[in-house]
Design an enzyme around this catalytic site. Sequence first.
Site, mmCIF file in Angstrom:
data_model
loop_
_atom_site.group_PDB
_atom_site.id
_atom_site.type_symbol
_atom_site.label_atom_id
_atom_site.label_comp_id
_atom_site.label_asym_id
_atom_site.label_seq_id
_atom_site.Cartn_x
_atom_site.Cartn_y
_atom_site.Cartn_z
ATOM 1 N N SER A 153 0.867 -1.184 0.000
ATOM 2 C CA SER A 153 0.000 0.000 0.000
ATOM 3 C C SER A 153 0.898 1.226 0.000
ATOM 4 C CB SER A 153 -0.868 -0.012 1.257
ATOM 5 O OG SER A 153 -1.479 1.252 1.447
ATOM 6 N N TYR A 166 -2.561 -0.866 9.983
ATOM 7 C CA TYR A 166 -2.575 -1.199 8.550
ATOM 8 C C TYR A 166 -1.266 -0.754 7.896
ATOM 9 C CZ TYR A 166 -4.205 -1.336 3.676
ATOM 10 O OH TYR A 166 -4.353 -1.597 2.324
#
Length: 254
Positions: A153, A166
Site C-alpha cells: 500500500s 494497517y
Amino acid sequence: MLHYQPKHDLLSNKTLLVTGAGDGIGREAALTYARYGATLILLGRTLHKLEKVSQEIEALTGKTSEIYEIDLLTATSEQCQKIADSIAQKHHYLDGVLHNAGLLGVVAPITEQPVDLWQDVMQVNVNATFILTQALLPLLLKAPHSSLVFTSSSVGKKGRANWGAYAVSKFATEGLMQVLAQEYQNSNLRVNCINPGGTRTNMRASAFPQEEPMKLKTPADIMPIYLFVMSDDSIRKTGISFDAQPDRKAGAAE
Ligand code: NDP
C-alpha cells in the site's frame, strides 16, 4: 504498466493461488488470471463468495478451480501445511501465489487503535501471510519459474497519520518481500510487491467513506501489473515494489 498488452494465452499451463479471492481485487485477479489461461486455486474465508468466483471462472473458461476455505485470522502452520499437501496431490508445483487478502482495521490515531484490532491486522496481513508462505514455498521452488507476490500500500512505503496497524503491517509486508527476494535471488523464484493504489472496493469505501467511488480505478483497470508479475515477462524482476497506478497521488481521490 496500465498499457501492458498481454498475449491471450499469457498464463496457459500455469497454476496460480490467490488469497482473498472472493471479493475486491483478489476476485478480479482470479478471474483475470483464468481468462489468460491459468488454473486457479482460490483461498479465502467466505465459502459462498469463493464458490461464486469458481462458477464465474467455469462459465468463462470451462475450467474448474480448487477452493480452500480458511480464516487467516486463526490460520495455523498445520492448517497451511494441509493446504500445501492437498495442492501437492493434484499439482507438481505452483507457478505463482498472490497474497492479496487483507484487513484494514480502524483509521484512527495510534492512541485510539484498539490493541486487539491492531493484533488482528498484524495477524491477517503479516503473520498469516508468513505462515502460508512457509507452507507454499516448496511448491513454488519446484516450478521452472515462479512468482511470489505480496500486496502492499502507499502507506506501507511512507507512513501517514491515522493509518496505524494497517500502515505498519504493509511496511512489514515490504520487509518480508525484500528478505525473501534476497534469500531466493539465485533461484527460479522471484518475489515482489504490488501496491494497487486507490481502487474501488469495499475496503477502500470503509477507509474513505466520503470519497466518490466513481473517481477511482476499478480492480479490472489495475490488472495489467497483476498479469505482468505472474507472467514469464517478469522472470528477471525480483525485490521490486510495483505501483499499479504509478501516476496516482496517494490519498483520497480529488
Ligand atoms: P476487500 O476488502 O474488497 O477484499 C479483501 C479480501 O481479503 C476479501 O476477499 C476478504 O474476504 C479477504 N480477507 C479479509 N480478511 C480475511 C481473513 N481473515 N481470512 C481470509 N481472507 C480474508 O479489499 P481490497 O480488494 O480492496 O484489498 C485487497 C488487497 O489490496 C488488500 O491487501 C489491501 O490491503 C490492498 N490494498 C487495497 C487498496 C484499495 O484501494 N482497495 C489500496 C492499497 C492496498 P471476505 O470477502 O470473506 O471478507
